[in-house]
Design a protein around this motif. Sequence first.
Motif, PDB file in Angstrom:
ATOM      1  N   ILE A   1       0.893  -1.015   0.104  1.00 19.88           N
ATOM      2  CA  ILE A   1      -0.034  -0.019   0.069  1.00 19.88           C
ATOM      3  C   ILE A   1       0.866   1.389  -0.096  1.00 19.88           C
ATOM      4  N   ALA A   2       0.375   2.474  -0.816  1.00 20.70           N
ATOM      5  CA  ALA A   2       1.144   3.562  -0.697  1.00 20.70           C
ATOM      6  C   ALA A   2       0.066   4.797  -1.072  1.00 20.70           C
ATOM      7  N   ALA A   3       0.654   5.984  -0.715  1.00 19.51           N
ATOM      8  CA  ALA A   3      -0.324   7.156  -0.872  1.00 19.51           C
ATOM      9  C   ALA A   3       0.561   8.260  -1.283  1.00 19.51           C
ATOM     10  N   THR A   4      -0.146   9.375  -1.853  1.00 18.43           N
ATOM     11  CA  THR A   4       0.585  10.474  -2.114  1.00 18.43           C
ATOM     12  C   THR A   4      -0.296  11.723  -1.627  1.00 18.43           C
ATOM     13  N   GLY A   5       0.585  12.747  -1.180  1.00 16.67           N
ATOM     14  CA  GLY A   5      -0.260  14.044  -0.648  1.00 16.67           C
ATOM     15  C   GLY A   5       0.669  15.276  -0.625  1.00 16.67           C
ATOM     16  N   GLY A   6       0.001  16.260  -0.426  1.00 16.61           N
ATOM     17  CA  GLY A   6       0.855  17.604  -0.399  1.00 16.61           C
ATOM     18  C   GLY A   6       1.622  17.645   0.793  1.00 16.61           C
TER      19      GLY A   6
ATOM     20  N   HIS B   1      -4.500   3.986   9.382  1.00 20.85           N
ATOM     21  CA  HIS B   1      -5.727   4.021   9.576  1.00 20.85           C
ATOM     22  C   HIS B   1      -6.880   3.899   8.663  1.00 20.85           C
ATOM     23  N   ALA B   2      -6.670   3.911   7.445  1.00 24.70           N
ATOM     24  CA  ALA B   2      -7.571   3.696   6.420  1.00 24.70           C
ATOM     25  C   ALA B   2      -7.287   2.576   5.575  1.00 24.70           C
ATOM     26  N   MET B   3      -6.009   2.674   4.866  1.00 28.53           N
ATOM     27  CA  MET B   3      -5.782   1.886   3.790  1.00 28.53           C
ATOM     28  C   MET B   3      -5.382   0.332   4.344  1.00 28.53           C
ATOM     29  N   ARG B   4      -4.652   0.187   5.519  1.00 29.13           N
ATOM     30  CA  ARG B   4      -4.306  -1.118   5.946  1.00 29.13           C
ATOM     31  C   ARG B   4      -5.305  -1.906   6.578  1.00 29.13           C
TER      32      ARG B   4
ATOM     33  N   VAL C   1      -1.104  -7.728   3.845  1.00 26.73           N
ATOM     34  CA  VAL C   1      -0.671  -6.303   3.707  1.00 26.73           C
ATOM     35  C   VAL C   1       0.766  -6.327   4.054  1.00 26.73           C
ATOM     36  N   LEU C   2       1.830  -5.970   3.345  1.00 27.52           N
ATOM     37  CA  LEU C   2       3.238  -5.740   3.664  1.00 27.52           C
ATOM     38  C   LEU C   2       3.740  -4.727   4.772  1.00 27.52           C
ATOM     39  N   PRO C   3       4.411  -5.069   5.515  1.00 27.78           N
ATOM     40  CA  PRO C   3       4.935  -4.401   6.270  1.00 27.78           C
ATOM     41  C   PRO C   3       5.096  -2.812   6.289  1.00 27.78           C
ATOM     42  N   THR C   4       5.999  -2.830   5.132  1.00 32.66           N
ATOM     43  CA  THR C   4       6.272  -1.268   4.736  1.00 32.66           C
ATOM     44  C   THR C   4       5.158  -0.676   3.826  1.00 32.66           C
ATOM     45  N   ALA C   5       4.709   0.473   4.393  1.00 25.54           N
ATOM     46  CA  ALA C   5       3.704   1.338   3.427  1.00 25.54           C
ATOM     47  C   ALA C   5       4.501   2.563   3.028  1.00 25.54           C
ATOM     48  N   VAL C   6       4.187   2.953   1.866  1.00 27.82           N
ATOM     49  CA  VAL C   6       4.925   4.163   1.312  1.00 27.82           C
ATOM     50  C   VAL C   6       4.200   5.386   1.351  1.00 27.82           C
ATOM     51  N   TYR C   7       4.667   6.404   1.798  1.00 24.80           N
ATOM     52  CA  TYR C   7       3.912   7.870   1.681  1.00 24.80           C
ATOM     53  C   TYR C   7       4.650   8.814   1.114  1.00 24.80           C
ATOM     54  N   ALA C   8       4.255   9.328  -0.003  1.00 19.68           N
ATOM     55  CA  ALA C   8       5.006  10.392  -0.426  1.00 19.68           C
ATOM     56  C   ALA C   8       4.542  11.813  -0.708  1.00 19.68           C
ATOM     57  N   ALA C   9       4.962  12.730   0.331  1.00 15.45           N
ATOM     58  CA  ALA C   9       4.317  13.872   0.127  1.00 15.45           C
ATOM     59  C   ALA C   9       5.188  14.813  -1.094  1.00 15.45           C
ATOM     60  N   SER C  10       4.522  16.128  -1.267  1.00 15.56           N
ATOM     61  CA  SER C  10       5.189  16.780  -2.441  1.00 15.56           C
ATOM     62  C   SER C  10       6.629  17.030  -2.246  1.00 15.56           C
ATOM     63  N   GLU C  11       7.071  17.194  -0.797  1.00 17.98           N
ATOM     64  CA  GLU C  11       8.517  17.558  -0.691  1.00 17.98           C
ATOM     65  C   GLU C  11       9.430  16.348  -0.648  1.00 17.98           C
ATOM     66  N   ASP C  12       8.863  15.346  -0.728  1.00 19.15           N
ATOM     67  CA  ASP C  12       9.685  13.902  -0.730  1.00 19.15           C
ATOM     68  C   ASP C  12      10.111  13.638  -2.281  1.00 19.15           C
ATOM     69  N   TRP C  13       9.764  14.104  -2.980  1.00 19.38           N
ATOM     70  CA  TRP C  13      10.514  13.890  -4.320  1.00 19.38           C
ATOM     71  C   TRP C  13      11.701  14.575  -4.578  1.00 19.38           C
ATOM     72  N   GLY C  14      12.592  13.847  -4.847  1.00 13.53           N
ATOM     73  CA  GLY C  14      14.154  14.590  -4.795  1.00 13.53           C
ATOM     74  C   GLY C  14      14.800  14.686  -3.727  1.00 13.53           C
TER      75      GLY C  14
ATOM     76  N   ILE D   1      11.233   3.257  -0.954  1.00 11.70           N
ATOM     77  CA  ILE D   1      10.437   2.394  -2.158  1.00 11.70           C
ATOM     78  C   ILE D   1      11.184   1.188  -2.310  1.00 11.70           C
ATOM     79  N   ARG D   2      12.706   1.091  -2.144  1.00 10.76           N
ATOM     80  CA  ARG D   2      13.543  -0.130  -2.266  1.00 10.76           C
ATOM     81  C   ARG D   2      13.194  -0.960  -1.436  1.00 10.76           C
ATOM     82  N   ARG D   3      12.844  -0.720  -0.087  1.00 10.12           N
ATOM     83  CA  ARG D   3      12.620  -1.591   1.212  1.00 10.12           C
ATOM     84  C   ARG D   3      11.171  -2.156   0.816  1.00 10.12           C
ATOM     85  N   ALA D   4      10.403  -1.451   0.346  1.00  5.89           N
ATOM     86  CA  ALA D   4       8.920  -1.941   0.076  1.00  5.89           C
ATOM     87  C   ALA D   4       8.824  -2.897  -1.106  1.00  5.89           C
ATOM     88  N   GLY D   5       9.681  -2.570  -1.917  1.00  7.67           N
ATOM     89  CA  GLY D   5       9.700  -3.471  -3.313  1.00  7.67           C
ATOM     90  C   GLY D   5      10.499  -4.718  -2.964  1.00  7.67           C
ATOM     91  N   GLY D   6      11.441  -4.762  -2.089  1.00  5.64           N
ATOM     92  CA  GLY D   6      11.952  -5.788  -1.673  1.00  5.64           C
ATOM     93  C   GLY D   6      10.941  -6.826  -0.892  1.00  5.64           C
TER      94      GLY D   6
END
Length: 220
Positions: free
Chosen positions: A119-124, A134-137, A147-160, A174-179
């Motif tokens: 599971i993963a999500a994006t937000g500002g 509290h919602a996706m899991r 549901v895998l232990p590592t969930a990935v959240y990416a806020a706008s500031e996380d990119w780069g 991302i690498r840990r969740a993919g693994g």
Amino acid sequence: MLTTAPLKIVAVSAGLSSPSSTRLLADRLAEATRERLAADQDRTVEVRVVELRDLAVSIANHLVTGFPPADLRDAIDAVTGADGVIAVSPVFTASYSGLFKSFFDLIDNTALTGKPVLIAATGGTPRHSLVLEHAMRPLFAYLRAVVLPTAVYAASEDWGAPGDEYAEGLPSRIRRAGGELASALTGHTRSGASREATLDDGEDGLVPFEQQLAGLRVGP
């Protein structure tokens, strides 16, 4: 020579814009899983991305009529027939999007039994990262997915962003969740046939509550 069938991964993206950070995160999670499988297991992978934005009208029609159009039926079959699922939603009003929820409402609540889901999500803003817990899991736990232990959240500031001494950067997460998904696909995923056999044995082999209570009774 024995050939091994490719593993099938379906990434569900509920992004509304094109291009979207939600689709970008889904693509990167799928690629991280593919790379780990190729490096550790020498397994080939087939990745399909389901863009819910393109199915919005079909989803609404199915909710009203009870009959899925062909494109939606194909997407549902792809998700339920996959070896593993990556589910990514943007955050709206502190939860997953209505489009994301509507799609998974159309999937039978036993169709994902035993299937690994990342599971993963994006937000500002990082303040919405708890939507994963509290919602996706709980949503995918209800659908009986693993549901895998590592969930990935990416806020706008996380990119780069490289991360800091207190938090890993987005690429590392991302690498840990993919693994984790790669490990689940090769070591812990049961086939559809074995899942069906387990279900036929009676609700995944669970002991009825009344029987559990009877076992606690103290004899005279």
